[in-house]
Design an enzyme around this catalytic site. Structure first.
Site, PDB file in Angstrom:
ATOM      1  CE  LYS A  21      -1.226   3.930   8.010  1.00  0.00           C
ATOM      2  NZ  LYS A  21      -2.669   4.160   8.157  1.00  0.00           N
ATOM      3  CG  PHE A  51      -1.674  10.889   5.237  1.00  0.00           C
ATOM      4  CD1 PHE A  51      -1.083  12.125   4.989  1.00  0.00           C
ATOM      5  CD2 PHE A  51      -3.048  10.789   5.136  1.00  0.00           C
ATOM      6  CE1 PHE A  51      -1.844  13.231   4.657  1.00  0.00           C
ATOM      7  CE2 PHE A  51      -3.823  11.889   4.814  1.00  0.00           C
ATOM      8  CZ  PHE A  51      -3.218  13.119   4.560  1.00  0.00           C
ATOM      9  N   GLY A 108       0.840  -1.202   0.000  1.00  0.00           N
ATOM     10  CA  GLY A 108       0.000   0.000   0.000  1.00  0.00           C
ATOM     11  C   GLY A 108       0.863   1.235   0.000  1.00  0.00           C
ATOM     12  CD  GLU A 109       4.060   4.970  -2.016  1.00  0.00           C
ATOM     13  OE1 GLU A 109       4.916   4.366  -2.679  1.00  0.00           O
ATOM     14  OE2 GLU A 109       4.309   5.669  -1.015  1.00  0.00           O
ATOM     15  CG  ASP A 137     -10.174   8.128   4.530  1.00  0.00           C
ATOM     16  OD1 ASP A 137     -10.933   8.413   3.576  1.00  0.00           O
ATOM     17  OD2 ASP A 137      -8.958   7.906   4.377  1.00  0.00           O
TER      18      ASP A 137
HETATM   19  P1  ADP Z   1      -3.166   4.969   4.386  1.00  0.00           P
HETATM   20  O1  ADP Z   1      -3.360   5.840   5.593  1.00  0.00           O
HETATM   21  O2  ADP Z   1      -1.919   5.294   3.653  1.00  0.00           O
HETATM   22  O3  ADP Z   1      -4.376   4.918   3.503  1.00  0.00           O
HETATM   23  P2  ADP Z   1      -3.926   2.310   5.315  1.00  0.00           P
HETATM   24  O4  ADP Z   1      -3.841   2.002   6.767  1.00  0.00           O
HETATM   25  O5  ADP Z   1      -5.269   2.570   4.752  1.00  0.00           O
HETATM   26  O6  ADP Z   1      -2.923   3.511   4.982  1.00  0.00           O
HETATM   27  O7  ADP Z   1      -3.263   1.129   4.493  1.00  0.00           O
HETATM   28  C1  ADP Z   1      -3.102   1.239   3.100  1.00  0.00           C
HETATM   29  C2  ADP Z   1      -3.366  -0.099   2.442  1.00  0.00           C
HETATM   30  O8  ADP Z   1      -2.475  -1.080   2.950  1.00  0.00           O
HETATM   31  C3  ADP Z   1      -4.754  -0.651   2.703  1.00  0.00           C
HETATM   32  O9  ADP Z   1      -5.693  -0.153   1.775  1.00  0.00           O
HETATM   33  C4  ADP Z   1      -4.541  -2.137   2.556  1.00  0.00           C
HETATM   34  O10 ADP Z   1      -4.567  -2.514   1.193  1.00  0.00           O
HETATM   35  C5  ADP Z   1      -3.130  -2.322   3.083  1.00  0.00           C
HETATM   36  N1  ADP Z   1      -3.177  -2.720   4.492  1.00  0.00           N
HETATM   37  C6  ADP Z   1      -3.209  -1.907   5.565  1.00  0.00           C
HETATM   38  N2  ADP Z   1      -3.246  -2.610   6.705  1.00  0.00           N
HETATM   39  C7  ADP Z   1      -3.253  -3.919   6.350  1.00  0.00           C
HETATM   40  C8  ADP Z   1      -3.303  -5.159   7.072  1.00  0.00           C
HETATM   41  N3  ADP Z   1      -3.310  -5.204   8.410  1.00  0.00           N
HETATM   42  N4  ADP Z   1      -3.308  -6.299   6.352  1.00  0.00           N
HETATM   43  C9  ADP Z   1      -3.275  -6.282   5.021  1.00  0.00           C
HETATM   44  N5  ADP Z   1      -3.212  -5.166   4.289  1.00  0.00           N
HETATM   45  C10 ADP Z   1      -3.212  -3.982   4.934  1.00  0.00           C
HETATM   46 MG    MG Z   2      -6.230   4.125   3.796  1.00  0.00          MG
END
Ligand code: ADP
Ligand code: MG
Ligand code: ZN
Length: 489
Positions: free
Chosen positions: A78, A57, A53-54, A165
């Site tokens: 993350k 933030f 994920g990118e 969000d």
């Molecule tokens: P951001 O604040 O950058 O949007 P997120 O917490 O939404 O960050 O994470 C971005 C992406 O990473 C998510 O949409 C998901 O695809 C992946 N992701 C985040 N947490 C997990 C997790 N615990 N397990 C699997 N994928 C995750």
């Molecule tokens: Mg997100």
């Protein structure tokens, strides 16, 4: 061999191992190496294998670790952008530690920090990309999905967390296992009675008048003082603090009318066209309300201080019009937009690059008169140059899904012109080029249960997409909706 060398070697090994298992693109490899470099502790525990994920933030990575019982487990790491405010980061973490790990809310395993770099470690949940599956879900899948999303919302709302969000990329879904997890508390805020201490602290952070009155005139009553802060230990001095939501302030004067351009292509004013903020006594009242000019007081308040977060297409009307009092109801609206996508098979449903376009798109579905009326209840004057009729949600969803012909004339011709795949030109919320090819045959639709969708679901949709946050259904009530009669929660 000194520690630095050990770390470097294991970092190298980790990258090598990762590369041999499945091909990691060069740039991802560079990012992984960078993460090991800024947080060397990670390499002693994790083998980071991919970037999953990118966002603006954060970057999220897939990692593997060996557990004490010798089993191997996958984690999501993350890495928050190092410029996030320490209280912001700590609040995100606290939401996960206090509310997470149950009721379809992602849990947290650990957190690493070195200087201003923070990594939140969560159990990895394999999931599908919403856009890939939205067209192939059965009605029963949809009913389960929305039920589980509502469960997560009820749970966090109980803690006084407003997620802010809610959208499919923040609600992970594993179709095979029917597992769900709400993630990303990076924009969360607290209700006035929130149980999340750090969300209270976020509300207390006074960075609000900054953009309106300029730095020098700000009377920072509750400002963040590094050193006296509870979370001081978490991070070194923040570089920027733009991630802190603006403080909610009450205004005595009336709001600036929100003018809706009907031409949806119209863009928001450019920087130079935007009224320049000037210092004005905030207690002044104005008399430009409902006139077609905007007074200086209002111009200085153009950016009314209200929390603004999330993605335009999922924002509730009260968020789009910058209503200062926003509660958990904003998440319910977003859940409604997700349900609208699930029922119509269109994602994203509202494709808006800014708030005015998003509000126009809402009016196209929910009616302009109704939107104007609702906005009045929260003190906002919305001006729309043409009347847009409220659409019947059932007819709308059935038509978009291909269960009903566009030719039966039940949708306004104007709406048809912009949304019917056969009509060519596409506008709001209609990724039709893709959609046309993915239209299912009636036999397929029948097999997926789309031929016998109960009216209950449209009743729930209508209650989630209530333009008025005061009457919009909450998560507990939604879970008791007849649609979920047979579901155990
Ligand atoms: P951001 O604040 O950058 O949007 P997120 O917490 O939404 O960050 O994470 C971005 C992406 O990473 C998510 O949409 C998901 O695809 C992946 N992701 C985040 N947490 C997990 C997790 N615990 N397990 C699997 N994928 C995750
Ligand atoms: Mg997100
Ligand atoms: Zn005014």
């Amino acid at each position: 061999m000194d520690t630095a060398q050990t770390v470097q070697r294991s970092t190298q090994q980790s990258v090598e191992k990762g590369r041999s298992q499945h091909k990691i693109p060069r740039d991802v490899e560079t990012d992984i190496a960078y993460l090991y470099e800024v947080l060397p502790q990670l390499s002693q525990i994790f083998r980071i294998t991919d970037k999953i994920g990118e966002g603006t933030f954060s970057s999220v990575y897939l990692a593997e670790a060996q557990m004490t019982d010798r089993s191997r487990r996958m984690f999501a790491l993350k890495h928050l952008i190092p410029t996030s405010h320490p209280v912001r980061i700590a609040a995100e973490l606290q939401c996960l530690t206090v509310a997470g790990g149950k009721e379809n809310v992602m849990g947290v395993t650990y957190c690493f920090r070195k200087e201003h770099h923070v990594v939140i470690v969560m159990p990895y949940m394999e999931h599908q990309t919403f856009v890939d599956i939205v067209g192939s879900l059965s009605f029963e899948d949809v009913r389960h999905y929305i039920f589980h999303l509502l469960k997560a919302l009820r749970h966090i709302h109980k803690f006084g967390i407003i997620h802010r969000d809610i959208k499919p990329t923040n609600f992970l879904f594993n179709r095979q296992k029917r597992e769900y997890a709400l993630v990303d508390f990076g924009l969360a805020q607290g209700t006035p009675d929130t149980q999340i201490e750090l969300l209270k602290e976020l509300l207390g952070l006074d960075n609000a008048p900054r953009s309106v009155f300029g730095e020098k005139n700000v009377n920072r009553t509750n400002s963040h003082k590094p050193g006296t802060d509870k979370v001081e230990g978490l991070l070194s001095k923040p570089k920027r603090d733009e991630l802190i939501p603006r403080k909610i302030v009450s205004t005595k004067h009336r709001s600036v009318p929100v003018r809706i351009p009907l031409n949806q292509k119209q863009k928001a004013p450019t920087e130079t066209q935007k009224p320049k903020p000037t210092a004005v006594n905030p207690s002044l009242t104005c008399n430009c309300y409902m006139t077609d000019r905007i007074c200086n007081i209002c111009l200085s308040r153009k950016q009314q201080v209200a929390p603004r977060a999330g993605t335009p297409g999922f924002r509730a009307p009260e968020v789009l019009t910058k209503c200062p009092n926003q509660g958990t109801a904003i998440d319910m609206w977003s859940a409604g937009v997700i349900l609208l996508s699930l029922l119509s098979g269109r994602y994203p449903f509202f494709k808006a690059s800014d708030d005015l376009i998003a509000l126009t798109q809402i009016m196209t579905i929910r009616g302009s008169r109704e939107t104007i009326e609702a906005a009045k209840t929260f003190g906002k004057s919305v001006v729309c140059s043409r009347e847009l009729p409220r659409l019947d949600l059932k007819i709308l969803c059935e038509t978009l899904r291909g269960l009903r012909s566009w030719d039966d004339g039940l949708l306004p011709t104007e709406f048809q012109a912009s949304h019917n795949p056969a009509e060519g030109k596409q506008d709001a919320g209609s990724p039709a080029k893709k959609h046309k090819s993915s239209l299912k045959s009636s036999a397929e639709l029948q097999e997926m249960g789309w031929d016998k969708v109960p009216d209950d679901v449209y009743d729930l949709l209508d209650k989630l997409l209530d333009l008025n946050p005061a009457t919009r259904i909450n998560a507990s009530m939604a879970l008791q909706h007849p649609l979920f009669r047979d579901m155990t929660d």
